[in-house]
Enzyme design. Structure first.
Site, PDB file in Angstrom:
ATOM      1  N   CYS A 256     -13.212  82.233  14.184  1.00 34.39           N
ATOM      2  CA  CYS A 256     -13.938  83.009  15.200  1.00 34.39           C
ATOM      3  C   CYS A 256     -13.879  82.312  16.559  1.00 34.39           C
ATOM      4  CB  CYS A 256     -15.388  83.212  14.777  1.00 34.39           C
ATOM      5  SG  CYS A 256     -15.597  84.147  13.252  1.00 34.39           S
ATOM      6  N   TYR A 257     -14.252  81.065  16.567  1.00 34.13           N
ATOM      7  CA  TYR A 257     -14.267  80.293  17.811  1.00 34.13           C
ATOM      8  C   TYR A 257     -12.877  80.205  18.429  1.00 34.13           C
ATOM      9  CZ  TYR A 257     -15.332  76.303  20.889  1.00 34.13           C
ATOM     10  OH  TYR A 257     -15.502  75.465  21.974  1.00 34.13           O
TER      11      TYR A 257
END
Length: 233
Positions: free
Chosen positions: A144-145
């Site tokens: 995600c990051y």
């Protein structure tokens, strides 16, 4: 007096950067959700302007920018790491939250800053986006990051191009392992993690912000000297 808005100013890199700019004599707009942290900083500095807002709230963040007035620099910093897991174990709600903050929030703050800088007299300004080493080389279990930080690089490049006719510069700082509460969570699971004082990141942002209008730091990487970034296999 030069002016800057810093998002995510209540903790970590944002808080350290706010202190660094205030010590340098800047007028600093402090954007974050935790109003009490912003007020405490404003109690220590006359030129600190608390602007409590959530970067994912369009009306709230717009009101914050309008209340601040003339803007020389935006440090587009607010973000979160999200779940530490392989993609099949990531909950869709967690994915959406990281996208909303790290991309949506950065987009809205940049949009408002760009509009203000384009319309003000004298025209122009500078936007500094907080990227990450993950914009280049990801950590394991950080899907995600990492996706969001690659998107930030695209935002930086596009703003640099679109801002040229209006005197708006845009650069990106990619920070590796600054000692913050966020990194403390990582060190708990990976105690061998190499770190640096967060003020090194703050001083680097100030350097980028203080460049003359005819110069720009397009990309800067500042990191703990011994962290395994170069040569990572």
């Amino acid at each position: 007096m030069k002016s800057i808005i810093i998002t995510g100013a209540s903790s970590g890199i944002g808080y350290a950067t706010a202190e660094r700019f205030l010590d340098a004599g800047w007028r600093v707009g402090l954007v974050a959700r935790r109003a009490e942290r912003l007020e405490a900083l404003a109690d220590r500095y006359e030129t600190a302007v608390p602007l409590p807002a959530d970067v994912t709230d369009p009306e709230g963040i717009q009101a914050a920018f309008q209340a601040f007035g003339h803007l020389d620099v935006l440090f587009n910093n607010a973000g979160l790491f999200g779940p530490t897991a392989t993609i099949d174990a990531v909950d869709l709600e967690d994915w959406a939250q990281v996208m909303q903050v790290n991309i949506g929030g950065m987009f809205m703050a940049a949009r408002l800053a760009f509009a203000a800088m384009r319309a003000q007299d004298p025209q122009g300004g500078r936007i500094i986006n907080n990227g990450s080493l993950s914009a280049h080389v990801p950590r394991p279990n950080s899907v995600c990051y990492t996706v969001t930080k690659h998107a930030v690089t695209g935002l930086t490049k596009t703003l640099s191009l679109d801002g040229r006719p209006f005197g708006i510069a845009c650069g990106q700082i990619d920070i590796g392992n600054a000692e913050t509460d966020l990194l403390a969570q990582l060190k708990h699971t990976q105690p061998e993690t190499k770190t640096m004082d967060v003020d090194n990141a703050a001083r680097s942002v100030l350097h980028m912000a203080e460049m003359p209008a005819d110069a720009n730091v397009q990309f800067m990487t500042v990191m703990a000297t011994t962290m395994p970034y170069i040569g990572r296999g």
